[in-house]
Scaffold this active site. Structure first.
Site, PDB file in Angstrom:
ATOM      1  N   ARG A  54       0.898  -1.161   0.298  1.00 45.98           N
ATOM      2  CA  ARG A  54       0.199   0.443  -0.250  1.00 45.98           C
ATOM      3  C   ARG A  54       0.704   1.143   0.177  1.00 45.98           C
ATOM      4  NH1 ARG A  54      -1.485   2.010   4.402  1.00 45.98           N
ATOM      5  NH2 ARG A  54      -1.777   0.197   5.354  1.00 45.98           N
ATOM      6  N   TYR A 107     -15.050  13.880 -17.787  1.00 47.60           N
ATOM      7  CA  TYR A 107     -15.125  12.726 -17.717  1.00 47.60           C
ATOM      8  C   TYR A 107     -16.676  12.533 -16.682  1.00 47.60           C
ATOM      9  CZ  TYR A 107     -15.917   7.599 -16.121  1.00 47.60           C
ATOM     10  OH  TYR A 107     -16.053   6.472 -15.590  1.00 47.60           O
ATOM     11  N   ASP A 179      -5.521  16.142 -17.519  1.00 40.05           N
ATOM     12  CA  ASP A 179      -6.422  14.785 -17.187  1.00 40.05           C
ATOM     13  C   ASP A 179      -5.643  14.940 -18.522  1.00 40.05           C
ATOM     14  OD1 ASP A 179      -7.307  12.285 -17.830  1.00 40.05           O
ATOM     15  OD2 ASP A 179      -8.535  12.998 -16.720  1.00 40.05           O
ATOM     16  N   LYS A 204      -6.937   3.174 -20.055  1.00 43.46           N
ATOM     17  CA  LYS A 204      -7.311   3.500 -20.937  1.00 43.46           C
ATOM     18  C   LYS A 204      -6.581   3.281 -22.509  1.00 43.46           C
ATOM     19  CE  LYS A 204     -11.497   4.615 -19.177  1.00 43.46           C
ATOM     20  NZ  LYS A 204     -11.323   5.663 -18.647  1.00 43.46           N
TER      21      LYS A 204
HETATM   22  N1  LCS Z   1     -10.071  10.340 -16.954  1.00 39.88           N
HETATM   23  C1  LCS Z   1     -10.660  10.280 -17.914  1.00 39.88           C
HETATM   24  C2  LCS Z   1     -10.555  11.558 -18.814  1.00 39.88           C
HETATM   25  C3  LCS Z   1     -11.438   9.417 -17.557  1.00 39.88           C
HETATM   26  O1  LCS Z   1     -12.240   9.214 -19.461  1.00 39.88           O
HETATM   27  C4  LCS Z   1     -11.533   8.466 -16.993  1.00 39.88           C
HETATM   28  C5  LCS Z   1     -12.773   7.144 -16.973  1.00 39.88           C
HETATM   29  C6  LCS Z   1     -11.405   8.993 -15.738  1.00 39.88           C
HETATM   30  C7  LCS Z   1     -10.614  10.190 -15.537  1.00 39.88           C
HETATM   31  C8  LCS Z   1     -11.314   7.807 -14.483  1.00 39.88           C
HETATM   32  O2  LCS Z   1     -10.305   7.516 -14.862  1.00 39.88           O
HETATM   33  P1  LCS Z   1     -11.306   5.062 -13.945  1.00 39.88           P
HETATM   34  O3  LCS Z   1     -11.465   5.672 -12.777  1.00 39.88           O
HETATM   35  O4  LCS Z   1     -11.606   5.025 -15.135  1.00 39.88           O
HETATM   36  O5  LCS Z   1     -10.012   4.320 -14.693  1.00 39.88           O
HETATM   37  N2  LCS Z   1     -13.329   7.427 -18.427  1.00 39.88           N
HETATM   38  C9  LCS Z   1     -14.299   6.192 -18.838  1.00 39.88           C
HETATM   39  C10 LCS Z   1     -15.124   7.015 -20.332  1.00 39.88           C
HETATM   40  O6  LCS Z   1     -15.033   7.461 -20.870  1.00 39.88           O
HETATM   41  N3  LCS Z   1     -15.800   6.050 -19.751  1.00 39.88           N
HETATM   42  O7  LCS Z   1     -15.731   4.700 -19.138  1.00 39.88           O
HETATM   43  C11 LCS Z   1     -14.865   5.471 -18.334  1.00 39.88           C
END
Ligand code: LCS
Length: 388
Positions: A54, A107, A179, A204
């Site tokens: 952790r 997001y 981001d 992603k």
């Molecule tokens: N930042 C961006 C630009 C994202 O598209 C997402 C998730 C996150 C942060 C959060 O990340 P995660 O916790 O999911 O790893 N975007 C998503 C989307 O557009 N579709 O499903 C998840």
């Protein structure tokens, strides 16, 4: 070294003892101390070393260092998800009574975190279009600690001027976090344009294969140490195996992004010629309002695009229910082409008014262009369009 070569080799060497090219997975929760004093010294930060996963883990550390290197900054902390990365970032920069300015087009999960969770902790968030520098300037108060933006933005592909935001952040003694999930450091490096912090959903393009959830924050050594001090108490660490999968996925980032970008350009052009399509959102089209800026701050336009159909939401539903190759799913940046409807899925945390304010129409369809042959993706969209 070119970024392509850094993606392959950066921060990584064959194992000194065994020569193993692929890094080992330190799939362990804890690490043995040499003796009681050694353990105490590690806890007291008098000596560096591993204690408990952790807090830190060699596999995760290798990946954090690699991402920092690719983003032209010092260090990083990894998290179990992109959203965990956002949460830890904000509570490190801001305390109760402080203020954050966020772009209004982000997001939907990040939006919900800012809109509903942060105010409960006494951190207020103002949403503004950060592409409008005057509006951003007006939103900043003497309590503003952080400016948060996504570029290209999820899902409208809005392009934000990173250098202009960075200058404004500096002038107001706030930090700028970008981001960079959509672009990745292969296409855009915000720190080189003046940003202080870069955040990724590694779920992603970094992972690239749709098989992990993970997040990263990179920045200066001092800031990352502060972030780590909080992160280890909050406990949203990435698992070593997921970090390893990202290390493996990252190796092919450059070739994948080239292919995603090339196919997305061709699909955007196909869609913009289609008689059933009202509008296409893709920064690689000269008609996109952010096209010139994207050309300046990105080396290519990436694999994400959106479009409105003339028949609005109902037509979008028919299209999404008719695709055969494209997969109806959220997430993005995968090998597979994914299609989804932001207003009812990824951005369902926005009210209708909030969606309207940032230009996410009721019929907006988002496409994460995968690595299939581009003509097969177009053929699939074409056969689905015929059902509208
Ligand atoms: N930042 C961006 C630009 C994202 O598209 C997402 C998730 C996150 C942060 C959060 O990340 P995660 O916790 O999911 O790893 N975007 C998503 C989307 O557009 N579709 O499903 C998840």
């Amino acid at each position: 070294m070119h970024i392509d070569s850094k993606i392959v080799h950066g921060g990584q060497h064959p194992d000194k003892e065994t020569g193993a090219l692929s890094p080992p997975i330190f799939q362990t929760s804890t690490f043995a101390f040499r003796d009681a004093d050694h353990g105490a010294r590690l806890f007291n930060q008098e000596e560096s070393g591993y204690i408990y996963t952790r807090l830190s883990n060699p596999t995760s550390d290798l990946l954090a260092k690699k991402i920092a290197l690719l983003e032209s900054t010092d260090a990083g902390v990894l998290f179990a998800s992109g959203l965990s990365a956002v949460f830890n970032l904000v509570i490190t920069v801001a305390q109760a009574g402080d203020h954050v300015v966020s772009d209004d087009t982000i997001y939907g999960g990040t939006f919900a975190l800012f809109k509903t969770i942060m105010p409960r902790l006494g951190i207020t968030v103002t949403f503004v279009n950060t592409a409008d520098i005057d509006a951003l300037s007006r939103a900043i108060t003497d309590k503003t600690k952080l400016i948060f933006t996504e570029t290209p933005a999820n899902p409208t592909m809005k392009i934000v001027d990173i250098a202009a935001c960075a200058a404004l952040a500096k002038k107001n003694h706030a930090l700028l976090c970008v981001d960079n999930t959509f672009a990745t450091p292969y296409l855009q490096r915000p720190v080189e344009l003046g940003a202080d912090i870069v955040l990724h959903s590694m779920t992603k393009y970094f992972g690239g294969h749709g098989d992990i959830i993970g997040g990263a924050v990179v920045g200066s050594k001092e800031f990352i140490h502060e972030l780590w001090e909080n992160a280890k108490e909050i406990g949203g660490c990435i698992s070593p195996f997921n970090a390893w999968l990202v290390l493996r996925g990252l190796k092919t980032l450059a070739v994948r992004m080239d292919r995603h970008s090339k196919s997305a350009q061709k699909i955007a052009e196909y869609l913009s010629r289609h008689k059933k399509v009202e509008r296409v959102y893709f920064p690689g089209l000269s008609s996109h309002p952010g096209h010139d800026l994207a050309k300046k701050q990105m080396s290519d336009f990436g694999g994400m695009l959106g479009f409105d159909l003339k028949g609005g939401k109902e037509a979008g539903k028919v299209l999404m229910n008719s695709v055969k190759l494209c997969i109806l799913a959220v997430s993005l940046g995968d090998v597979d082409t994914l299609i989804e409807h932001p207003a009812s899925m990824t951005h369902s945390t926005y009210t209708d008014e909030e969606l309207r304010a940032c230009g996410i129409t009721a019929g907006f369809v988002r496409l994460s262009v995968g690595l299939e042959h581009v003509d097969d993706i177009i053929d699939d969209l074409e056969q689905a369009m015929a059902n509208i």
